[in-house]
Design a protein around this motif. Structure first.
Motif, PDB file in Angstrom:
ATOM      1  N   VAL A 160     -10.998  -4.662 -15.492  1.00 42.17           N
ATOM      2  CA  VAL A 160      -9.550  -4.676 -15.730  1.00 42.17           C
ATOM      3  C   VAL A 160      -8.933  -3.848 -14.605  1.00 42.17           C
ATOM      4  N   ALA A 161      -9.599  -2.787 -14.301  1.00 48.26           N
ATOM      5  CA  ALA A 161      -8.928  -1.947 -13.237  1.00 48.26           C
ATOM      6  C   ALA A 161      -9.066  -2.626 -11.816  1.00 48.26           C
ATOM      7  N   THR A 162      -9.988  -3.234 -11.734  1.00 51.67           N
ATOM      8  CA  THR A 162     -10.177  -4.015 -10.356  1.00 51.67           C
ATOM      9  C   THR A 162      -8.961  -5.259 -10.286  1.00 51.67           C
ATOM     10  N   GLU A 163      -9.100  -5.745 -11.486  1.00 52.97           N
ATOM     11  CA  GLU A 163      -8.152  -7.049 -11.591  1.00 52.97           C
ATOM     12  C   GLU A 163      -6.709  -6.471 -11.386  1.00 52.97           C
ATOM     13  N   ALA A 164      -6.368  -5.510 -12.040  1.00 49.41           N
ATOM     14  CA  ALA A 164      -5.120  -4.719 -12.020  1.00 49.41           C
ATOM     15  C   ALA A 164      -4.888  -4.556 -10.380  1.00 49.41           C
ATOM     16  N   GLN A 186      -6.251  -5.633  -8.023  1.00 45.91           N
ATOM     17  CA  GLN A 186      -6.051  -6.869  -7.072  1.00 45.91           C
ATOM     18  C   GLN A 186      -4.727  -7.655  -7.107  1.00 45.91           C
ATOM     19  N   VAL A 187      -4.017  -7.626  -8.382  1.00 44.45           N
ATOM     20  CA  VAL A 187      -2.851  -8.128  -8.744  1.00 44.45           C
ATOM     21  C   VAL A 187      -1.963  -7.236  -8.167  1.00 44.45           C
ATOM     22  N   ALA A 188      -1.917  -5.949  -8.073  1.00 46.38           N
ATOM     23  CA  ALA A 188      -0.835  -5.207  -7.481  1.00 46.38           C
ATOM     24  C   ALA A 188      -0.911  -5.517  -5.880  1.00 46.38           C
ATOM     25  N   ALA A 201       1.060  -7.641  -1.122  1.00 43.85           N
ATOM     26  CA  ALA A 201       0.901  -8.509  -0.100  1.00 43.85           C
ATOM     27  C   ALA A 201       1.972  -9.536   0.211  1.00 43.85           C
ATOM     28  N   ALA A 202       2.339 -10.151  -0.909  1.00 46.05           N
ATOM     29  CA  ALA A 202       3.193 -11.189  -1.122  1.00 46.05           C
ATOM     30  C   ALA A 202       4.664 -10.718  -0.963  1.00 46.05           C
ATOM     31  N   GLN A 203       4.963  -9.463  -1.214  1.00 44.65           N
ATOM     32  CA  GLN A 203       5.931  -8.859  -0.862  1.00 44.65           C
ATOM     33  C   GLN A 203       6.466  -8.555   0.593  1.00 44.65           C
ATOM     34  N   LYS A 204       5.232  -8.027   1.207  1.00 50.37           N
ATOM     35  CA  LYS A 204       5.260  -7.944   2.391  1.00 50.37           C
ATOM     36  C   LYS A 204       5.323  -9.033   3.561  1.00 50.37           C
TER      37      LYS A 204
END
Length: 348
Positions: A70-74, A76-78, A83-86
């Motif tokens: 869950v921490a890794t997924e969070a 990764q999502v962040a 990256a999408a924002q950049k």
């Protein structure tokens, strides 16, 4: 968690055999058989503490793994969101920079063109002002020269006219001087006013008589035309309903082109509907045509043609005369064919 289970089962045991017994009286051997039943109870004690300990340990490991996932997924999502924002920010900034650069280049080009046009317009304005100044100076010089010339001509004409009838002019000047010094001028003015009013009344009466004469002449002309029209209608109309032959003008044109071949066109009068016009056109195709129009028909057609030219092209200037002359010169029936019988009737 440990637990105990009990299993109970009845076991049947079959037995048989023979025994020999000693001689009492006679001795001998005897056989025996039978079935014995015994109930057996088995108690099974299941010790699950080690398994439970391993399951708890495994559950702890799975929970830690789930937390890490869950921490890794969070994370990764962040990371993906960042990256999408950049990427989006980079694309937007790049797009706007490109558009801004393009607009800046266009503004620079337009500013250069506008500056060039402004410079050209300033030069044209200077040229126009210079030409206006030159034309004003030329006009002033010409006006002064011709004003002096006409003034001299007026003075010379006045002197010559005065020299032609010098006594009358001297008498007029002396009379004007005397009338200015005496009181007879008022009487002359009164007499002139009475004579002028009488003359004005005569002129007004003459104009009224002339207008009345013109109105009477126009009324006579209208009545004459109306009488001629009534006489013509009475001559043309029949008192009874009689069937007869009516002649209507129809233009039939045959053209030859290389691609489409021979074509026929009919241009009837408005008094004929389209179906009769088609019938007339098909009938004209089967008529026998002569090489050219006869001299009598050509003369009548030329007379009608010239009448239409005079009626439709009015005016007495050189342009109207030139148009009428040119249209008259275009009249040529040498290449025009006619029906051999010189008549084509259409019954009403």
């Amino acid at each position: 968690m440990s637990y105990t289970r009990s299993f109970t089962k009845t076991i049947a045991v079959h037995y048989s055999g023979s025994v020999s017994y000693p001689a009492s009286q006679s001795g001998g051997t005897t056989s025996y058989s039978g079935t014995a039943y015994e109930t057996v109870t088995v108690n099974v004690n299941v010790d699950t503490d080690p398994f439970d300990a391993s399951v708890a340990q495994c559950n702890t490991g799975v929970g830690m793994l789930t937390g890490s996932v869950v921490a890794t997924e969070a994370a990764q999502v962040a990371s993906i969101g960042e990256a999408a924002q950049k990427v989006g920010s980079t694309i937007v900034k790049g797009f706007f920079k490109t558009v801004q650069s393009e607009i800046s280049q266009q503004i620079a080009e337009l500013r250069a063109n506008i500056d060039a046009h402004l410079i050209h317009l300033r030069e044209l304005a200077k040229s126009c002002v210079a030409k206006q100044t030159q034309m004003s100076n030329d006009y002033r010089r010409l006006r002064e020269r011709y004003t002096k010339l006409f003034t001299d001509l007026d003075n010379e004409l006045e002197n010559r006219i005065y020299s032609l009838d010098q006594p009358a002019f001297k008498f007029k000047r002396q009379a004007d001087a005397l009338s200015a010094e005496t009181s007879e001028g008022a009487a002359m003015i009164a007499v002139g006013a009475s004579e002028g009013s009488a003359l004005h009344a005569r002129i007004a009466a003459s104009i009224a008589k002339r207008d009345a004469m013109q109105s009477i002449g126009r009324a006579n002309s209208f009545l004459r035309h109306q009488q001629n029209m009534d006489r013509l209608l009475n001559h043309c109309l029949l008192d009874a309903s009689v069937s007869g032959v009516h002649y209507v003008p129809v233009a039939y044109v045959e053209t030859v082109s290389g691609a489409q071949g021979l074509q026929h066109s009919t241009y009837p009068s408005q008094m004929i509907d389209s179906r009769r016009a088609a019938a007339i056109g098909s009938g004209m195709e089967s008529e026998s045509w002569s090489a050219r129009v006869s001299a009598g028909n050509a003369g009548r057609i030329r007379s009608c043609y010239n009448t239409l030219i005079v009626e439709n092209i009015t005016g007495n200037d050189a342009h109207a005369d030139r148009v009428r002359s040119y249209m008259s010169s275009l009249f040529n029936l040498d290449a025009t064919s006619a029906i051999a019988s010189d008549t084509h009737q259409q019954k009403d």
